[in-house]
Design an enzyme around this catalytic site. Structure first.
Site, PDB file in Angstrom:
ATOM      1  N   HIS A   1       0.310  -4.672   2.778  1.00 61.08           N
ATOM      2  CA  HIS A   1       1.770  -4.770   2.604  1.00 61.08           C
ATOM      3  C   HIS A   1       2.444  -5.627   3.676  1.00 61.08           C
ATOM      4  O   HIS A   1       3.250  -5.159   4.464  1.00 61.08           O
ATOM      5  CB  HIS A   1       2.434  -3.392   2.492  1.00 61.08           C
ATOM      6  CG  HIS A   1       1.920  -2.337   3.442  1.00 61.08           C
ATOM      7  ND1 HIS A   1       1.766  -2.538   4.787  1.00 61.08           N
ATOM      8  CD2 HIS A   1       1.535  -1.066   3.212  1.00 61.08           C
ATOM      9  CE1 HIS A   1       1.306  -1.426   5.334  1.00 61.08           C
ATOM     10  NE2 HIS A   1       1.159  -0.531   4.405  1.00 61.08           N
TER      11      HIS A   1
ATOM     12  N   ASP B   1       1.673  -0.570  -3.136  1.00 60.25           N
ATOM     13  CA  ASP B   1       2.075   0.454  -2.160  1.00 60.25           C
ATOM     14  C   ASP B   1       3.013   1.473  -2.805  1.00 60.25           C
ATOM     15  O   ASP B   1       3.878   2.045  -2.136  1.00 60.25           O
ATOM     16  CB  ASP B   1       2.716  -0.174  -0.915  1.00 60.25           C
ATOM     17  CG  ASP B   1       2.795   0.813   0.253  1.00 60.25           C
ATOM     18  OD1 ASP B   1       2.094   1.841   0.212  1.00 60.25           O
ATOM     19  OD2 ASP B   1       3.561   0.537   1.193  1.00 60.25           O
TER      20      ASP B   1
ATOM     21  N   HIS C   1      -3.483  -1.592  -3.517  1.00 57.37           N
ATOM     22  CA  HIS C   1      -2.935  -0.649  -2.504  1.00 57.37           C
ATOM     23  C   HIS C   1      -2.062   0.366  -3.227  1.00 57.37           C
ATOM     24  O   HIS C   1      -0.936   0.067  -3.608  1.00 57.37           O
ATOM     25  CB  HIS C   1      -2.101  -1.401  -1.460  1.00 57.37           C
ATOM     26  CG  HIS C   1      -1.582  -0.508  -0.364  1.00 57.37           C
ATOM     27  ND1 HIS C   1      -1.773  -0.782   0.969  1.00 57.37           N
ATOM     28  CD2 HIS C   1      -0.877   0.640  -0.398  1.00 57.37           C
ATOM     29  CE1 HIS C   1      -1.225   0.166   1.699  1.00 57.37           C
ATOM     30  NE2 HIS C   1      -0.659   1.046   0.893  1.00 57.37           N
TER      31      HIS C   1
ATOM     32  N   LYS D   1      -9.512   2.422   5.758  1.00 59.44           N
ATOM     33  CA  LYS D   1      -8.095   2.175   6.040  1.00 59.44           C
ATOM     34  C   LYS D   1      -7.756   2.532   7.482  1.00 59.44           C
ATOM     35  O   LYS D   1      -8.032   3.634   7.946  1.00 59.44           O
ATOM     36  CB  LYS D   1      -7.232   3.013   5.084  1.00 59.44           C
ATOM     37  CG  LYS D   1      -5.733   2.876   5.289  1.00 59.44           C
ATOM     38  CD  LYS D   1      -5.208   1.502   4.923  1.00 59.44           C
ATOM     39  CE  LYS D   1      -3.787   1.273   5.406  1.00 59.44           C
ATOM     40  NZ  LYS D   1      -2.769   1.566   4.441  1.00 59.44           N
TER      41      LYS D   1
ATOM     42  N   HIS E   1      -2.911  -1.149   8.199  1.00 56.72           N
ATOM     43  CA  HIS E   1      -1.455  -0.950   8.275  1.00 56.72           C
ATOM     44  C   HIS E   1      -1.044  -1.621   9.583  1.00 56.72           C
ATOM     45  O   HIS E   1      -1.227  -1.065  10.664  1.00 56.72           O
ATOM     46  CB  HIS E   1      -1.096   0.542   8.271  1.00 56.72           C
ATOM     47  CG  HIS E   1       0.381   0.777   8.272  1.00 56.72           C
ATOM     48  ND1 HIS E   1       1.066   1.321   7.211  1.00 56.72           N
ATOM     49  CD2 HIS E   1       1.328   0.486   9.202  1.00 56.72           C
ATOM     50  CE1 HIS E   1       2.360   1.371   7.480  1.00 56.72           C
ATOM     51  NE2 HIS E   1       2.546   0.864   8.699  1.00 56.72           N
TER      52      HIS E   1
ATOM     53  N   HIS F   1      -0.880   4.715  -3.581  1.00 55.18           N
ATOM     54  CA  HIS F   1      -0.896   6.143  -3.208  1.00 55.18           C
ATOM     55  C   HIS F   1      -0.787   6.969  -4.480  1.00 55.18           C
ATOM     56  O   HIS F   1       0.223   6.896  -5.178  1.00 55.18           O
ATOM     57  CB  HIS F   1       0.280   6.469  -2.279  1.00 55.18           C
ATOM     58  CG  HIS F   1       0.247   5.684  -1.008  1.00 55.18           C
ATOM     59  ND1 HIS F   1      -0.394   6.138   0.123  1.00 55.18           N
ATOM     60  CD2 HIS F   1       0.747   4.460  -0.703  1.00 55.18           C
ATOM     61  CE1 HIS F   1      -0.283   5.221   1.078  1.00 55.18           C
ATOM     62  NE2 HIS F   1       0.404   4.192   0.605  1.00 55.18           N
TER      63      HIS F   1
HETATM   64  C1  NCD Z   1       3.317   5.415   2.381  1.00 54.23           C
HETATM   65  C2  NCD Z   1       3.189   6.871   1.944  1.00 54.23           C
HETATM   66  O1  NCD Z   1       4.211   7.503   1.617  1.00 54.23           O
HETATM   67  O2  NCD Z   1       2.069   7.398   1.920  1.00 54.23           O
HETATM   68  N1  NCD Z   1       4.703   5.120   2.641  1.00 54.23           N
HETATM   69  C3  NCD Z   1       5.269   3.895   2.636  1.00 54.23           C
HETATM   70  O3  NCD Z   1       6.438   3.785   2.999  1.00 54.23           O
HETATM   71  N2  NCD Z   1       4.615   2.823   2.256  1.00 54.23           N
HETATM   72  C4  NCD Z   1       2.452   5.164   3.561  1.00 54.23           C
HETATM   73  C5  NCD Z   1       2.261   3.710   3.890  1.00 54.23           C
HETATM   74  O4  NCD Z   1       1.602   2.964   3.147  1.00 54.23           O
HETATM   75  O5  NCD Z   1       2.761   3.265   4.927  1.00 54.23           O
HETATM   76 ZN    ZN Z   2       0.735   2.446   1.552  1.00 54.50          ZN
END
Ligand code: NCD
Ligand code: ZN
Length: 355
Positions: A184, A257, A18, A108, A146, A20
């Site tokens: 998460h 995450d 996971h 997702k 999520h 970003h």
């Molecule tokens: C994530 C993001 O900034 O894209 N933020 C987070 O707090 N984890 C989005 C997400 O996974 O909820």
């Molecule tokens: Zn995330």
């Protein structure tokens, strides 16, 4: 002391299930952090605009692979595992076409309004997404969830527990063979559900939810770099998550995450949610596992359980951690801006060895 300094731990090369990475200059700034530690990562599709089609996912994959090369890494240093962003209008055809590419591995679910760039997300999963879910169940493509309700009447800290009752249980009753990853996970209720449920379900756990409870957000003042969604919870939940991660159960695996936001977007009157941990992910996880006395369970969690759930091969390389203090930098560059890693300035007990 010298014995401790020379203590090492070599693992099958881990994956991040996971992550970003964002796009453009941010992607370029963060890609090497992940590639240094992980062979593969499940890439979150919450860009602007979101990655809602197979075509967009393939284009995004190319940009990630370009960023790997531009970072001076060999092409095989990192493999992005792409995902599609589910909307109320995602068709079964789009799902089947994406999966058939062989490089788009999952879909997702963001409940609309739940988190960063989730406005285009799903308003009514069972009411609107039946065709897509049916197709995913049929082809064995996992749904990454999520798991928080967005009902403003539900307390922020209860959103995950309420989601289980209102969405997760009905979803899995209707699609019992659908592969689901509860992303998460942050609560004891979540751990109990995932541990006991029948059928193909698993969960990712972040390093920060294993190491910290919600006090971290308020320690000595309001600390925006500790704010993420789902938000850190009480200590009893952290303990349940750590127990699950270190239990050896194949249902729990690593997902950082890691979510980069420019410093000014976090240190703001309405700060963005997301903790940046790609820089020091395995150092954080090793610290958590060692404190639980379960370093022997780290490899299953980081390198074996994820591929088994996704039906992918285990990596062939290795990653070596050393018992050597690692001081987390105060900031790292991000395009023309900078970002603040989680626990900046603090020292961790483990370092990744540069080979
Ligand atoms: C994530 C993001 O900034 O894209 N933020 C987070 O707090 N984890 C989005 C997400 O996974 O909820
Ligand atoms: Zn995330």
């Amino acid at each position: 002391m010298s014995e401790l300094i020379s203590q090492t731990l070599t693992l099958i090369r881990p994956d991040d299930w996971h992550l970003h990475l964002r796009d453009g200059a941010t992607l370029q700034s963060v890609i090497a952090h992940t590639a240094r530690q992980f062979q593969r990562a499940i890439i979150m599709p919450n860009l602007q605009p979101p990655v809602t089609t197979g075509e967009r996912a393939l284009e995004y994959r190319e940009r990630i692979l370009d960023a790997v090369l531009k970072a001076g890494l060999p092409a095989d240093a990192f493999t992005p595992l792409m995902t599609l962003y589910l909307t109320d209008n995602t068709s079964a055809e789009e799902i089947r076409g994406a999966y058939a590419t062989g490089v788009i591995h999952a879909v997702k679910l963001y409940p609309a309004g739940a988190t960063t760039n989730s406005d285009a997300g799903v308003t009514d999963l069972l009411g609107r997404c039946g065709d897509a879910l049916e197709a995913m169940q049929d082809i064995g493509m996992p749904l990454l969830v999520h798991g928080e309700v967005t009902d403003p009447d539900v307390d922020l800290f209860d959103r995950e527990a309420v989601f289980i009752e209102r969405v997760m249980i009905p979803l899995r009753q209707r699609y019992p063979a659908l592969k689901v990853v509860f992303e998460h996970l942050t609560t004891k209720e979540g751990v109990d559900y995932v541990s006991q449920a029948d059928g193909p379900i698993a969960a990712t756990l972040t390093a920060h939810h294993l190491l910290y409870n919600r006090n971290a957000i308020f320690q000595g003042g309001l600390r925006p770099h500790w704010y993420c969604l789902p938000v850190l919870k009480r200590e009893v939940h952290r303990q349940a998550l750590l127990e699950a991660a270190t239990s050896g159960s194949p249902r729990f695996f690593l997902g950082t995450d890691s979510a980069p936001h420019a410093r000014g977007r976090k240190e703001h009157a309405c700060g963005c949610a997301g903790c940046y941990t790609a820089l020091h992910a395995m150092e954080l996880y090793a610290t958590a596992f060692e404190r639980a006395g379960r370093l022997d369970k780290l490899e299953a969690f980081a390198s074996l359980n994820g591929p088994a759930f996704y039906g992918l091969p285990v990596n062939s390389g290795t990653l070596t951690l050393e018992k050597r203090p690692f001081t987390i930098p105060e900031t790292v560059p991000m395009g023309d801006d900078e970002l603040v890693p989680l626990a900046a300035g603090e020292a961790l007990e483990w370092s990744v060895r540069e080979d």
